[in-house]
Design an enzyme around this catalytic site. Structure first.
Site, PDB file in Angstrom:
ATOM      1  N   HIS A   1       0.895  -1.227  -0.306  1.00  0.00           N
ATOM      2  CA  HIS A   1       0.098  -0.041  -0.177  1.00  0.00           C
ATOM      3  C   HIS A   1       0.864   1.308  -0.008  1.00  0.00           C
ATOM      4  O   HIS A   1       0.541   2.192  -0.934  1.00  0.00           O
ATOM      5  CB  HIS A   1      -0.622   0.248   1.374  1.00  0.00           C
ATOM      6  CG  HIS A   1      -1.835  -0.904   1.359  1.00  0.00           C
ATOM      7  ND1 HIS A   1      -2.094  -1.579   2.684  1.00  0.00           N
ATOM      8  CD2 HIS A   1      -2.739  -1.394   0.439  1.00  0.00           C
ATOM      9  CE1 HIS A   1      -3.108  -2.416   2.771  1.00  0.00           C
ATOM     10  NE2 HIS A   1      -3.711  -2.260   1.315  1.00  0.00           N
TER      11      HIS A   1
ATOM     12  N   LYS B   1     -17.992  -5.099   8.797  1.00  0.00           N
ATOM     13  CA  LYS B   1     -16.574  -5.786   8.597  1.00  0.00           C
ATOM     14  C   LYS B   1     -16.018  -5.881   9.808  1.00  0.00           C
ATOM     15  O   LYS B   1     -15.402  -4.726  10.424  1.00  0.00           O
ATOM     16  CB  LYS B   1     -15.943  -5.320   7.379  1.00  0.00           C
ATOM     17  CG  LYS B   1     -14.874  -5.873   6.876  1.00  0.00           C
ATOM     18  CD  LYS B   1     -14.269  -5.331   5.531  1.00  0.00           C
ATOM     19  CE  LYS B   1     -12.663  -6.321   5.361  1.00  0.00           C
ATOM     20  NZ  LYS B   1     -12.481  -5.584   3.983  1.00  0.00           N
TER      21      LYS B   1
ATOM     22  N   ARG C   1      -2.340  -6.577  -7.819  1.00  0.00           N
ATOM     23  CA  ARG C   1      -1.205  -7.393  -7.365  1.00  0.00           C
ATOM     24  C   ARG C   1      -1.060  -8.600  -8.503  1.00  0.00           C
ATOM     25  O   ARG C   1       0.097  -8.895  -9.071  1.00  0.00           O
ATOM     26  CB  ARG C   1      -1.477  -8.152  -6.126  1.00  0.00           C
ATOM     27  CG  ARG C   1      -1.251  -7.145  -4.906  1.00  0.00           C
ATOM     28  CD  ARG C   1      -1.583  -7.528  -3.700  1.00  0.00           C
ATOM     29  NE  ARG C   1      -3.177  -7.934  -3.762  1.00  0.00           N
ATOM     30  CZ  ARG C   1      -3.790  -8.134  -2.706  1.00  0.00           C
ATOM     31  NH1 ARG C   1      -3.006  -8.138  -1.366  1.00  0.00           N
ATOM     32  NH2 ARG C   1      -4.930  -8.462  -3.051  1.00  0.00           N
TER      33      ARG C   1
ATOM     34  N   SER D   1      -3.189  -7.468   3.553  1.00  0.00           N
ATOM     35  CA  SER D   1      -3.298  -7.067   4.922  1.00  0.00           C
ATOM     36  C   SER D   1      -3.595  -8.306   5.632  1.00  0.00           C
ATOM     37  O   SER D   1      -3.350  -8.639   6.781  1.00  0.00           O
ATOM     38  CB  SER D   1      -4.619  -5.929   5.167  1.00  0.00           C
ATOM     39  OG  SER D   1      -3.954  -4.770   4.480  1.00  0.00           O
TER      40      SER D   1
HETATM   41  O1  PNS Z   1      -9.058  -2.644   0.943  1.00  0.00           O
HETATM   42  P1  PNS Z   1     -10.522  -3.334   0.347  1.00  0.00           P
HETATM   43  O2  PNS Z   1     -11.227  -3.984   1.500  1.00  0.00           O
HETATM   44  O3  PNS Z   1     -10.286  -4.010  -0.861  1.00  0.00           O
HETATM   45  O4  PNS Z   1     -11.319  -1.870  -0.054  1.00  0.00           O
HETATM   46  C1  PNS Z   1     -12.509  -2.051  -0.641  1.00  0.00           C
HETATM   47  C2  PNS Z   1     -13.178  -0.622  -0.585  1.00  0.00           C
HETATM   48  C3  PNS Z   1     -13.306  -0.131   0.701  1.00  0.00           C
HETATM   49  C4  PNS Z   1     -12.429   0.447  -1.388  1.00  0.00           C
HETATM   50  C5  PNS Z   1     -14.868  -0.902  -1.025  1.00  0.00           C
HETATM   51  O5  PNS Z   1     -15.302  -1.897  -0.311  1.00  0.00           O
HETATM   52  C6  PNS Z   1     -15.671   0.474  -0.940  1.00  0.00           C
HETATM   53  O6  PNS Z   1     -15.229   1.163  -1.879  1.00  0.00           O
HETATM   54  N1  PNS Z   1     -16.271   0.468  -0.043  1.00  0.00           N
HETATM   55  C7  PNS Z   1     -17.316   1.836  -0.035  1.00  0.00           C
HETATM   56  C8  PNS Z   1     -18.820   1.336  -0.026  1.00  0.00           C
HETATM   57  C9  PNS Z   1     -19.033   1.414  -1.830  1.00  0.00           C
HETATM   58  O7  PNS Z   1     -18.862   2.533  -2.244  1.00  0.00           O
HETATM   59  N2  PNS Z   1     -19.388   0.447  -2.469  1.00  0.00           N
HETATM   60  C10 PNS Z   1     -19.546   0.463  -3.823  1.00  0.00           C
HETATM   61  C11 PNS Z   1     -18.346   0.293  -4.667  1.00  0.00           C
HETATM   62  S1  PNS Z   1     -17.968  -1.510  -4.478  1.00  0.00           S
END
Ligand code: PNS
Length: 164
Positions: A19, A43, A92, A130
């Site tokens: 990151h 979560k 990745r 992570s």
């Molecule tokens: O690090 P991660 O867990 O892969 O990140 C995922 C994240 C936080 C980017 C995604 O879950 C997100 O954008 N959550 C906010 C809610 C949202 O906008 N959802 C619609 C798009 S999938």
């Protein structure tokens, strides 16, 4: 793209070297990079949103282009309210692609003015996540090559991971 504000969203539970490298590289391309830590009450996370913000903020305290905050709700709404029209995500391996493409398409469907840009992870970080970091730390392995020193210390405090 000096006039463009970009958002780098994620859970960052916790920040990894992968990151950190992506954030540094993205901040060189865009005028401003907002690291946006998703607060998702459904979560379960090891670190609280506040702890995750602090760990990333202190790591990037010397980089004036990087700001760090947490958000809840839709990412595109957060981006709009911060005048950001780019979302950055890291890739990745090909196995990341399905999920990332789905998120990018959903976000474009919700807001067509916001583009998702993908940066490929450096190969030396391509195996780090992570989830893997937490698993190794919980089982007593060293994560010193996977996360910044402060994160390693924070993991040690939380779950007793050894610091080299
Ligand atoms: O690090 P991660 O867990 O892969 O990140 C995922 C994240 C936080 C980017 C995604 O879950 C997100 O954008 N959550 C906010 C809610 C949202 O906008 N959802 C619609 C798009 S999938």
């Amino acid at each position: 793209m000096e006039n463009t504000i970009a958002v780098f969203p994620g859970s960052f539970d916790p920040l990894t070297n992968g990151h950190a490298d992506l954030i540094t590289r993205a901040a060189k391309i865009f005028g401003k990079l907002i690291v946006a830590i998703a607060e998702n009450p459904n979560k379960s996370t090891l670190f609280t949103p506040g702890e995750r913000v602090e760990l990333i903020r202190s790591h990037f305290s010397g980089n004036t282009k990087v700001s760090v905050t947490s958000f809840s709700g839709l990412l595109v709404e957060f981006a709009k309210s911060n005048r950001a029209n780019v979302i950055i995500r890291g890739l990745r391996a090909i196995s990341d692609f399905d999920y990332e493409a789905q998120m990018a398409l959903v976000n474009r469907n919700l807001c067509s003015d916001i583009e998702t840009f993908f940066l490929t992870t450096r190969e030396e970080y391509s195996y780090i996540s992570s989830t893997i970091v937490k698993q190794v730390a919980k089982l007593g392995g060293s994560v010193s090559t996977m996360v910044p020193r402060a994160v390693e210390e924070a993991l040690k405090k939380k779950i007793g991971a050894p610091a080299a």
